[in-house]
Design an enzyme around this catalytic site. Structure first.
Site, PDB file in Angstrom:
ATOM      1  CG  MET A   1      -2.119  -0.971   0.998  1.00 17.27           C
ATOM      2  SD  MET A   1      -3.160  -1.147   2.435  1.00 17.27           S
ATOM      3  CE  MET A   1      -2.149  -2.173   3.490  1.00 17.27           C
TER       4      MET A   1
ATOM      5  CD  GLN B   1       3.028  -3.899  -6.626  1.00 14.34           C
ATOM      6  OE1 GLN B   1       2.771  -2.747  -6.295  1.00 14.34           O
ATOM      7  NE2 GLN B   1       2.140  -4.868  -6.554  1.00 14.34           N
TER       8      GLN B   1
ATOM      9  CB  CYS C   1      -1.934   0.889  -9.696  1.00 14.74           C
ATOM     10  SG  CYS C   1      -2.185   2.530  -9.014  1.00 14.74           S
TER      11      CYS C   1
ATOM     12  N   GLY D   1      -8.937  -8.841  -0.968  1.00 16.65           N
ATOM     13  CA  GLY D   1     -10.087  -7.936  -1.037  1.00 16.65           C
ATOM     14  C   GLY D   1     -10.989  -8.062   0.174  1.00 16.65           C
TER      15      GLY D   1
HETATM   16  C1  LIG Z   1      -3.562   3.526   0.128  1.00 12.99           C
HETATM   17  C2  LIG Z   1      -3.422   2.310  -0.748  1.00 12.99           C
HETATM   18  C3  LIG Z   1      -2.266   2.154  -1.492  1.00 12.99           C
HETATM   19  C4  LIG Z   1      -2.123   1.025  -2.325  1.00 12.99           C
HETATM   20  N1  LIG Z   1      -0.953   0.844  -3.005  1.00 12.99           N
HETATM   21  C5  LIG Z   1      -0.768  -0.288  -3.733  1.00 12.99           C
HETATM   22  C6  LIG Z   1       0.493  -0.566  -4.350  1.00 12.99           C
HETATM   23  O1  LIG Z   1       1.464   0.192  -4.240  1.00 12.99           O
HETATM   24  N2  LIG Z   1       0.576  -1.732  -5.064  1.00 12.99           N
HETATM   25  C7  LIG Z   1      -0.470  -2.609  -5.195  1.00 12.99           C
HETATM   26  O2  LIG Z   1      -0.331  -3.653  -5.845  1.00 12.99           O
HETATM   27  N3  LIG Z   1      -1.646  -2.368  -4.599  1.00 12.99           N
HETATM   28  C8  LIG Z   1      -1.812  -1.249  -3.867  1.00 12.99           C
HETATM   29  N4  LIG Z   1      -2.992  -1.062  -3.202  1.00 12.99           N
HETATM   30  C9  LIG Z   1      -4.046  -2.097  -3.267  1.00 12.99           C
HETATM   31  C10 LIG Z   1      -3.880  -3.087  -2.098  1.00 12.99           C
HETATM   32  O3  LIG Z   1      -2.671  -3.797  -2.219  1.00 12.99           O
HETATM   33  C11 LIG Z   1      -5.037  -4.101  -2.064  1.00 12.99           C
HETATM   34  O4  LIG Z   1      -5.053  -4.804  -3.278  1.00 12.99           O
HETATM   35  C12 LIG Z   1      -6.402  -3.419  -1.866  1.00 12.99           C
HETATM   36  O5  LIG Z   1      -6.354  -2.459  -0.841  1.00 12.99           O
HETATM   37  C13 LIG Z   1      -7.498  -4.466  -1.568  1.00 12.99           C
HETATM   38  O6  LIG Z   1      -7.242  -5.141  -0.374  1.00 12.99           O
HETATM   39  P1  LIG Z   1      -8.046  -4.779   1.003  1.00 12.99           P
HETATM   40  O7  LIG Z   1      -9.506  -4.811   0.667  1.00 12.99           O
HETATM   41  O8  LIG Z   1      -7.612  -5.832   1.976  1.00 12.99           O
HETATM   42  O9  LIG Z   1      -7.604  -3.384   1.389  1.00 12.99           O
HETATM   43  C14 LIG Z   1      -3.160   0.069  -2.405  1.00 12.99           C
HETATM   44  C15 LIG Z   1      -4.321   0.237  -1.636  1.00 12.99           C
HETATM   45  C16 LIG Z   1      -4.459   1.336  -0.809  1.00 12.99           C
HETATM   46  C17 LIG Z   1      -5.713   1.486   0.015  1.00 12.99           C
END
Ligand SMILES: Cc1cc2nc3c(=O)[nH]c(=O)nc-3n(C[C@H](O)[C@H](O)[C@H](O)COP(=O)(O)O)c2cc1C
Length: 332
Positions: free
Chosen positions: A17, A70, A101, A203
């Site tokens: 994230m 990544q 992304c 997710g």
């Molecule tokens: C603030 C933020 C930054 C994120 N940055 C990335 C990232 O750098 N690379 C990536 O693959 N996913 C990124 N994501 C997506 C998360 O890795 C993840 O796939 C998404 O939040 C869904 O999972 P969750 O429902 O458990 O939060 C980001 C998500 C958030 C909320």
């Protein structure tokens, strides 16, 4: 098979994230039981230009292994060059490619989830990275598709498997969905059923019960936890404990949670790049808000967190919050 999936292991990943899962945050998640971690994404072109800020972003400690770095981009050559550079300098356990992304600044480069609209090119990028680092595994992270009318997770899964990727993480939402609505677990389950490589589901996982349910309903080889860990990094400890003993352990006290946040802040400000660029804590305010989100009474302190400049301000907010909660506890 990547070692962290071998012998029936079911790894819990900390989701990457950007701006949140920095090296110190990851250190804490690792201590709490996160099995596998991935750095925040970095742009391949910028990495090859040797931007020091990006090298700080991809830094990790030995204790954090197995650790992936990544990268994102759409040009097979620069993605391959960045992967090679990372492997030569840092020897990560794997290189992870971001094809998920949804941010405009990434989409306009035709990278991230934009690549889901062009599976052929996505395959070319994956293949180029795999060939550039034959000594290091490559994994891929995607969303289910661009929108509900173009769910391509299965097709893309087959392509990246064919190009030599060794695991696939799927965030069960489309690009258009952003972070809203439910994750599409049936699609993740379908892809996990089809592919030979391990599929990591992602997710809206926010409890041990979620993990058990997903384990029962899908053939995923591991799970990835994102936002739930931001507000409560102890989630890894809770899940591991629940899987072993069938009960969730007592949560940390509010004082312990604040101690962790203050310790984290001191450590992050001592990092070389951060120290150079930030003389106060303003840039960390979004992190404080995320870290306190799940705490009782956190809404009331949000305004004060938006005013924090120095560590002393943060300590004052913590003391006030702890005192207020103690007071309301005693008057119950
Ligand atoms: C603030 C933020 C930054 C994120 N940055 C990335 C990232 O750098 N690379 C990536 O693959 N996913 C990124 N994501 C997506 C998360 O890795 C993840 O796939 C998404 O939040 C869904 O999972 P969750 O429902 O458990 O939060 C980001 C998500 C958030 C909320």
């Amino acid at each position: 098979m990547l070692p962290w999936f071998q012998d029936g292991k079911f790894p819990l990943y900390l989701a990457p994230m950007a701006r949140f899962t920095d090296i110190i945050f990851r250190e804490f998640c690792k201590e709490q039981g996160a099995d596998v971690m991935v750095t925040e994404f970095v742009q391949a072109d910028a990495l090859t230009r040797d931007d020091p800020k990006l090298w700080e972003t991809v830094d990790f400690t030995v204790a954090q292994r197995p650790m992936g770095v990544q990268i994102f981009g759409s040009n097979p050559d620069s993605m391959a060059a960045a992967a090679r550079m990372l492997v030569d300098r840092l020897q990560p356990d794997f290189i992870d490619i971001n094809f998920g992304c949804p941010a405009d600044r990434v989409i306009c480069m035709d990278a991230g989830s934009s690549m889901l609209r062009n599976p052929k090119k996505l395959g070319m990028v994956t293949g180029a990275v795999v060939r550039a680092v034959p000594d290091t595994p490559v994994t891929v992270k995607i969303r289910t598709g661009w929108d509900d009318d173009s769910i391509v997770a299965k097709e893309v899964g087959h392509i990246v498997e064919c190009e030599g990727a060794q695991a696939l993480a799927i965030h069960g939402r489309t690009k258009v969905q952003g972070y809203r609505g439910d994750a599409n677990w049936p699609v993740i389950a379908e892809v996990a059923e089809e592919l030979t490589i391990p599929v990591v589901g992602n997710g809206n996982i926010s409890s041990a019960e979620d993990v058990i349910r997903i384990q029962q309903q899908t053939n995923c080889s591991g799970l990835m936890i994102g936002r739930a860990a931001l507000g409560y990094p102890w989630i890894f400890r809770d899940i591991k404990h629940y899987l072993k003993y069938g009960v969730v352990p007592e949560p940390p006290s509010i004082a312990e949670r604040w101690e962790t946040i203050i310790d984290y802040t001191r450590k992050i400000m001592a990092r070389p790049y951060r120290e150079q660029r930030h003389s106060d804590l303003r840039w960390m305010r979004p992190k404080f808000i995320a870290l306190t989100k799940g705490m009782e009474g956190s809404r009331r302190i949000r305004g004060s967190l938006g005013q924090v400049n120095q560590i002393e301000d943060l300590e004052r907010v913590a003391q006030l919050h702890i005192a207020r909660l103690a007071q309301s506890e005693s008057s119950r």
